[in-house]
Motif scaffolding. Structure first.
Motif, mmCIF file in Angstrom:
data_model
loop_
_atom_site.group_PDB
_atom_site.id
_atom_site.type_symbol
_atom_site.label_atom_id
_atom_site.label_comp_id
_atom_site.label_asym_id
_atom_site.label_seq_id
_atom_site.Cartn_x
_atom_site.Cartn_y
_atom_site.Cartn_z
ATOM 1 N N LEU A 16 48.327 49.365 47.634
ATOM 2 C CA LEU A 16 47.751 50.191 46.562
ATOM 3 C C LEU A 16 48.259 51.622 46.625
ATOM 4 C CD1 LEU A 16 44.021 49.091 46.227
ATOM 5 C CD2 LEU A 16 45.888 48.722 44.631
ATOM 6 N N GLU A 17 48.398 52.161 47.822
ATOM 7 C CA GLU A 17 48.927 53.517 47.964
ATOM 8 C C GLU A 17 50.354 53.607 47.439
ATOM 9 O OE1 GLU A 17 48.605 54.848 51.982
ATOM 10 O OE2 GLU A 17 46.424 54.749 51.980
ATOM 11 N N GLN A 18 51.169 52.604 47.729
ATOM 12 C CA GLN A 18 52.539 52.606 47.236
ATOM 13 C C GLN A 18 52.568 52.508 45.719
ATOM 14 O OE1 GLN A 18 54.365 49.373 49.325
ATOM 15 N NE2 GLN A 18 54.622 50.532 51.216
ATOM 16 N N ASP A 20 50.185 53.495 43.657
ATOM 17 C CA ASP A 20 49.707 54.773 43.124
ATOM 18 C C ASP A 20 50.829 55.801 43.069
ATOM 19 O OD1 ASP A 20 47.155 53.908 42.676
ATOM 20 O OD2 ASP A 20 46.314 54.765 44.519
ATOM 21 N N ARG A 21 51.651 55.849 44.108
ATOM 22 C CA ARG A 21 52.761 56.808 44.116
ATOM 23 C C ARG A 21 53.747 56.503 42.997
ATOM 24 N NH1 ARG A 21 53.837 55.529 49.624
ATOM 25 N NH2 ARG A 21 51.967 56.126 50.689
ATOM 26 N N LYS A 22 54.016 55.235 42.764
ATOM 27 C CA LYS A 22 54.944 54.852 41.699
ATOM 28 C C LYS A 22 54.370 55.221 40.335
ATOM 29 C CE LYS A 22 57.091 50.992 44.129
ATOM 30 N NZ LYS A 22 57.209 49.527 44.179
ATOM 31 N N LEU A 23 53.067 55.012 40.139
ATOM 32 C CA LEU A 23 52.453 55.323 38.851
ATOM 33 C C LEU A 23 52.401 56.823 38.603
ATOM 34 C CD1 LEU A 23 49.535 52.735 38.754
ATOM 35 C CD2 LEU A 23 51.639 52.697 37.427
ATOM 36 N N GLU A 24 52.207 57.618 39.649
ATOM 37 C CA GLU A 24 52.171 59.064 39.494
ATOM 38 C C GLU A 24 53.524 59.615 39.087
ATOM 39 O OE1 GLU A 24 50.724 60.652 43.140
ATOM 40 O OE2 GLU A 24 48.670 59.994 42.786
#
Length: 53
Positions: A16-18, A20-24
């Protein structure tokens, strides 16, 4: 360096953290206001479907 294996929750949290970074990093889509209003109206109207008058 950690060599222990991750549990299912820890692996899921890492994924999920990875994500989130891609979506940001993505840019926000440029959707015109009339389109947003149309979609919001359709969604609001769907709440009324099937209700007695």
């Amino acid at each position: 360096m950690d060599t222990e294996t991750l549990g299912p929750d820890e692996g899921f949290a890492r994924d999920l953290e990875q994500l989130d970074r891609k979506l940001e990093q993505r840019e926000r889509p440029d959707v015109p206001a009339p389109t947003v209003d149309l979609i919001a109206g359709l969604v609001a109207g769907l709440r009324l479907v099937g209700r007695p008058r």
